[in-house]
Design a protein around this motif. Structure first.
Motif, PDB file in Angstrom:
ATOM      1  N   ARG A  55      -9.685  -3.837  12.419  1.00  0.00           N
ATOM      2  CA  ARG A  55      -9.593  -5.660  12.201  1.00  0.00           C
ATOM      3  C   ARG A  55      -7.930  -6.183  11.369  1.00  0.00           C
ATOM      4  O   ARG A  55      -8.005  -5.124  10.564  1.00  0.00           O
ATOM      5  N   SER A  56      -7.201  -6.497  11.513  1.00  0.00           N
ATOM      6  CA  SER A  56      -6.037  -7.047  11.759  1.00  0.00           C
ATOM      7  C   SER A  56      -5.958  -7.260  10.139  1.00  0.00           C
ATOM      8  O   SER A  56      -5.197  -6.705   9.105  1.00  0.00           O
ATOM      9  N   THR A  57      -6.784  -8.432   9.567  1.00  0.00           N
ATOM     10  CA  THR A  57      -7.195  -8.910   8.700  1.00  0.00           C
ATOM     11  C   THR A  57      -7.503  -7.974   7.342  1.00  0.00           C
ATOM     12  O   THR A  57      -7.403  -7.913   6.211  1.00  0.00           O
ATOM     13  N   GLU A  58      -7.878  -6.593   7.854  1.00  0.00           N
ATOM     14  CA  GLU A  58      -8.433  -5.350   6.893  1.00  0.00           C
ATOM     15  C   GLU A  58      -7.061  -5.034   7.009  1.00  0.00           C
ATOM     16  O   GLU A  58      -7.662  -3.637   6.820  1.00  0.00           O
ATOM     17  N   SER A  59      -6.210  -4.251   7.731  1.00  0.00           N
ATOM     18  CA  SER A  59      -5.093  -3.739   7.967  1.00  0.00           C
ATOM     19  C   SER A  59      -3.183  -3.847   8.260  1.00  0.00           C
ATOM     20  O   SER A  59      -2.790  -4.020   7.273  1.00  0.00           O
ATOM     21  N   TYR A  60      -3.379  -4.448   9.178  1.00  0.00           N
ATOM     22  CA  TYR A  60      -2.186  -4.881   9.619  1.00  0.00           C
ATOM     23  C   TYR A  60      -1.845  -6.171   8.386  1.00  0.00           C
ATOM     24  O   TYR A  60      -0.733  -6.592   8.763  1.00  0.00           O
ATOM     25  N   LEU A  61      -3.196  -7.206   8.170  1.00  0.00           N
ATOM     26  CA  LEU A  61      -3.044  -8.583   7.504  1.00  0.00           C
ATOM     27  C   LEU A  61      -2.535  -7.955   5.648  1.00  0.00           C
ATOM     28  O   LEU A  61      -3.045  -8.839   5.265  1.00  0.00           O
ATOM     29  N   ASN A  62      -3.119  -6.904   5.899  1.00  0.00           N
ATOM     30  CA  ASN A  62      -3.416  -6.400   4.341  1.00  0.00           C
ATOM     31  C   ASN A  62      -2.594  -6.191   3.784  1.00  0.00           C
ATOM     32  O   ASN A  62      -2.035  -5.432   3.378  1.00  0.00           O
ATOM     33  N   MET A  63      -1.761  -6.764   2.994  1.00  0.00           N
ATOM     34  CA  MET A  63      -0.490  -7.182   1.710  1.00  0.00           C
ATOM     35  C   MET A  63      -0.682  -6.271   0.947  1.00  0.00           C
ATOM     36  O   MET A  63       0.841  -5.463   0.655  1.00  0.00           O
ATOM     37  N   ASN A  64      -1.920  -5.759   0.406  1.00  0.00           N
ATOM     38  CA  ASN A  64      -1.545  -4.898  -1.076  1.00  0.00           C
ATOM     39  C   ASN A  64      -2.213  -3.701  -0.673  1.00  0.00           C
ATOM     40  O   ASN A  64      -1.178  -2.523  -0.739  1.00  0.00           O
ATOM     41  N   ASN A  65      -2.464  -3.405   0.647  1.00  0.00           N
ATOM     42  CA  ASN A  65      -2.538  -1.864   1.537  1.00  0.00           C
ATOM     43  C   ASN A  65      -0.388  -1.551   2.150  1.00  0.00           C
ATOM     44  O   ASN A  65      -0.679  -1.220   1.879  1.00  0.00           O
ATOM     45  N   ILE A  66      -0.244  -2.776   2.458  1.00  0.00           N
ATOM     46  CA  ILE A  66       0.713  -2.537   3.189  1.00  0.00           C
ATOM     47  C   ILE A  66       1.800  -1.992   2.177  1.00  0.00           C
ATOM     48  O   ILE A  66       2.437  -1.388   2.369  1.00  0.00           O
ATOM     49  N   LEU A  67       2.083  -2.901   0.978  1.00  0.00           N
ATOM     50  CA  LEU A  67       2.450  -2.164   0.121  1.00  0.00           C
ATOM     51  C   LEU A  67       2.850  -1.333  -0.842  1.00  0.00           C
ATOM     52  O   LEU A  67       3.692  -0.719  -1.084  1.00  0.00           O
ATOM     53  N   SER A  68       1.516  -1.720  -1.131  1.00  0.00           N
ATOM     54  CA  SER A  68       0.652   0.479  -1.963  1.00  0.00           C
ATOM     55  C   SER A  68       1.399   1.606  -0.937  1.00  0.00           C
ATOM     56  O   SER A  68       2.020   2.600  -1.349  1.00  0.00           O
ATOM     57  N   ALA A  69       0.897   1.603   0.841  1.00  0.00           N
ATOM     58  CA  ALA A  69       1.631   2.305   1.901  1.00  0.00           C
ATOM     59  C   ALA A  69       3.344   2.277   1.636  1.00  0.00           C
ATOM     60  O   ALA A  69       4.009   3.543   0.919  1.00  0.00           O
ATOM     61  N   ALA A  70       3.803   1.577   0.306  1.00  0.00           N
ATOM     62  CA  ALA A  70       5.635   1.605   0.431  1.00  0.00           C
ATOM     63  C   ALA A  70       5.648   2.162  -0.471  1.00  0.00           C
ATOM     64  O   ALA A  70       6.471   3.400  -0.388  1.00  0.00           O
ATOM     65  N   VAL A  71       4.887   1.996  -1.434  1.00  0.00           N
ATOM     66  CA  VAL A  71       5.143   2.326  -2.465  1.00  0.00           C
ATOM     67  C   VAL A  71       4.696   3.921  -2.349  1.00  0.00           C
ATOM     68  O   VAL A  71       5.348   5.178  -2.960  1.00  0.00           O
ATOM     69  N   ALA A  72       4.195   4.845  -1.611  1.00  0.00           N
ATOM     70  CA  ALA A  72       3.297   5.765  -1.956  1.00  0.00           C
ATOM     71  C   ALA A  72       4.499   6.483  -1.517  1.00  0.00           C
ATOM     72  O   ALA A  72       4.441   7.408  -1.276  1.00  0.00           O
ATOM     73  N   THR A  73       4.726   6.699  -0.119  1.00  0.00           N
ATOM     74  CA  THR A  73       5.907   6.970   1.027  1.00  0.00           C
ATOM     75  C   THR A  73       7.377   6.839  -0.220  1.00  0.00           C
ATOM     76  O   THR A  73       8.313   7.452   0.572  1.00  0.00           O
ATOM     77  N   GLY A  74       7.949   6.141  -0.947  1.00  0.00           N
ATOM     78  CA  GLY A  74       8.982   5.717  -1.570  1.00  0.00           C
ATOM     79  C   GLY A  74       9.934   4.839  -0.149  1.00  0.00           C
ATOM     80  O   GLY A  74      11.487   4.725  -0.269  1.00  0.00           O
ATOM     81  N   ALA A  75       9.708   4.750   0.393  1.00  0.00           N
ATOM     82  CA  ALA A  75      10.130   2.898   1.429  1.00  0.00           C
ATOM     83  C   ALA A  75      10.683   1.713   0.782  1.00  0.00           C
ATOM     84  O   ALA A  75      10.332   1.236   0.035  1.00  0.00           O
ATOM     85  N   GLN A  76      11.758   2.135   0.898  1.00  0.00           N
ATOM     86  CA  GLN A  76      13.030   0.622   0.622  1.00  0.00           C
ATOM     87  C   GLN A  76      12.965  -0.153   0.637  1.00  0.00           C
ATOM     88  O   GLN A  76      13.049  -1.470   0.304  1.00  0.00           O
ATOM     89  N   ALA A  77      12.862  -0.581   2.320  1.00  0.00           N
ATOM     90  CA  ALA A  77      12.803  -1.500   2.783  1.00  0.00           C
ATOM     91  C   ALA A  77      11.550  -1.700   3.904  1.00  0.00           C
ATOM     92  O   ALA A  77      10.866  -0.843   4.159  1.00  0.00           O
ATOM     93  N   ILE A  78      10.611  -3.368   4.047  1.00  0.00           N
ATOM     94  CA  ILE A  78      10.123  -3.685   4.841  1.00  0.00           C
ATOM     95  C   ILE A  78      10.559  -4.369   6.392  1.00  0.00           C
ATOM     96  O   ILE A  78      10.877  -5.165   5.706  1.00  0.00           O
TER      97      ILE A  78
END
Length: 455
Positions: A55-78
């Protein structure tokens, strides 16, 4: 330049962004739902991380999870692509707070231009023509009836926070107004969590003309010409082309200048699109809305202008100036894009998810591009948008582009699911379309009734 960016999207746009980043020497992180574990963007990215269930609301629209993924992988931009969180100012603001660059405009500008009522007010300040309409949000049917009487029918009801054809209704008279308003408001509340509406006079028949703009943090704003997106079904674009056959040299200068003025007024940065309705009978155009993201149809502009819009997005977000100035931009030939969807046009365009058992994408020759995330053996999940590919062609003139598109669609072969390829082939071959004689009413009122009569 960034070392690594995260792509907060899926499908062909995620693939498109990964390819652009790789050509710039930038590492990429793909996110995916459990339903997209075997998706092409997951395989192409340097890293991939699951952000939730199907479900998009639990994945591609899940802001917390996406931002956590960025932090975990060291991404500088989204990079948000289009759809999902691409025009969500809350997400852009969270990125800013976490010192992660959002590849798009600021949250402040998104608030200003993403809300149709705010955008309308700003365009009036900027001196950009707007259609007669309500001055603020409309919440009740009583308000709607009163405003509609003042404006005059026919009118358009639109969700203030809307997009993608959601929360929009055409109303011809007072008898239609109340049920249409209630339905549009309910749809807007479900889609955007905001039931606020606004009303404007319907310009009909009209051409849907949009102007691609780019801005940087140094205050430079340029346009990359216009696209004609008048071939629509239920307010969803089906086919786009550039330049528009409905616009001559003088009007083109006026409408592109208005778009640049609009973007400059809000100090716009990154890629965006100013959309207008053109009344062909009077030659007058009116601001409709701004899309504060890259558009599905951006490739037609890339073909005629020679500018890679996605690369410019990444460069601008990195703090670089635009790589081109307005005087450097030249336009050449004609480009057309057809959206290929996994759907059944003969059965009211019902989605057709399933496993692709065989796939052949058109290729060969100069000026042909297919943007897709499909491959043979891939299973199209039922949870997301039905668009599976875009066929884009470029010719020295419109006739050559039309012939090239016909050839490409004849070669396009996908087995295992039903697609709208044959529908697009008939549309691109229709005498009205070949002649450039169409407006926003053509597909629904002229073409589809005849097409659906056929066996």
């Amino acid at each position: 330049m960034f070392n690594k960016i995260l792509i907060a999207n899926r499908g062909e746009i995620a693939v498109r962004i990964i390819r652009a980043a790789r050509e710039l020497g930038v590492g990429t992180v793909a996110i995916y739902s459990t339903a997209d574990r075997d998706a092409l963007h997951v395989h192409l990215a340097d890293e991939a991380i699951c952000v939730g269930p199907a479900r998009s609301t639990e994945s591609y629209l899940n802001m917390n999870n996406i931002l956590s993924a960025a932090v975990a992988t060291g991404a500088q931009a989204i990079h948000p692509g289009f759809g999902f969180l691409s025009e969500n100012s809350k997400f852009a603001r969270l990125c800013e707070e976490m010192n992660i660059k959002f590849i798009g405009p600021s949250a402040k500008v998104m608030d200003m231009m993403g809300d149709k009522i705010n955008a309308r007010a700003e365009m009036i300040k900027a001196g950009v023509p707007v259609t007669p309409g309500s001055e603020g949000e409309v919440h009740t049917t009583d308000e709607a009836v009163k405003i509609a009487e003042e404006i005059g029918y026919p009118i358009m009801l639109k969700a203030s926070a809307g997009g993608g054809g959601k929360g929009i209704r055409k109303v011809n008279n007072v008898e239609e107004l109340v049920p249409a308003f209630e339905a549009a408001q309910a749809e807007a509340q479900a889609a955007f969590g905001n039931g606020a509406m606004f009303i404007e006079r319907m310009i009909f028949p009209a051409r849907h003309i949009e102007v691609q703009i780019l801005g940087d943090s140094q205050g430079n704003v340029i346009h990359l010409g216009e696209r004609d997106c008048s071939l629509q079904r239920n307010n969803q674009k089906v086919l786009e082309e550039s330049p528009s056959v409905a616009i001559g040299h003088t009007l083109r200068q006026e409408i592109t200048a208005a778009a640049v003025k609009a973007a400059q007024h809000v100090s716009y940065e990154n890629a965006g699109t100013i959309e207008f309705l053109l009344d062909e009978s009077s030659g007058k155009f009116y601001f409709m809305e701004m899309n504060t993201r890259v558009q599905v149809e951006h490739p037609v502009t890339e073909f005629v202008s020679g500018v890679d819009i996605v690369k410019e997005q990444i460069r601008v977000a990195n703090g670089n100036e635009l790589s081109v100035k307005q005087e450097d931009v030249t336009f050449s030939g004609h480009a057309i894009e057809c959206r290929i969807n996994a759907e059944n046009p003969k059965f009211n365009f019902a989605p057709s998810p399933g496993r692709i058992t065989n796939l052949f994408l058109p290729s060969g020759g100069v000026g042909l591009r297919v943007d897709s995330a499909m491959y043979s053996g891939y299973s199209i999940p039922p949870y997301y948008d039905s668009m599976i590919a875009k066929v884009i062609v470029h010719g020295e003139n419109r006739f050559e582009a039309l012939m090239k598109m016909q050839r490409a669609l004849l070669e396009f072969d996908v087995e295992g699911v039903i697609t709208n390829v044959d529908f697009q082939l008939e549309l691109i071959s229709d005498p009205h379309v070949v002649a450039g004689d169409y407006d926003t009413s053509f597909l629904g009122n002229v073409f589809l009734p005849e097409y659906q009569k056929e066996d």
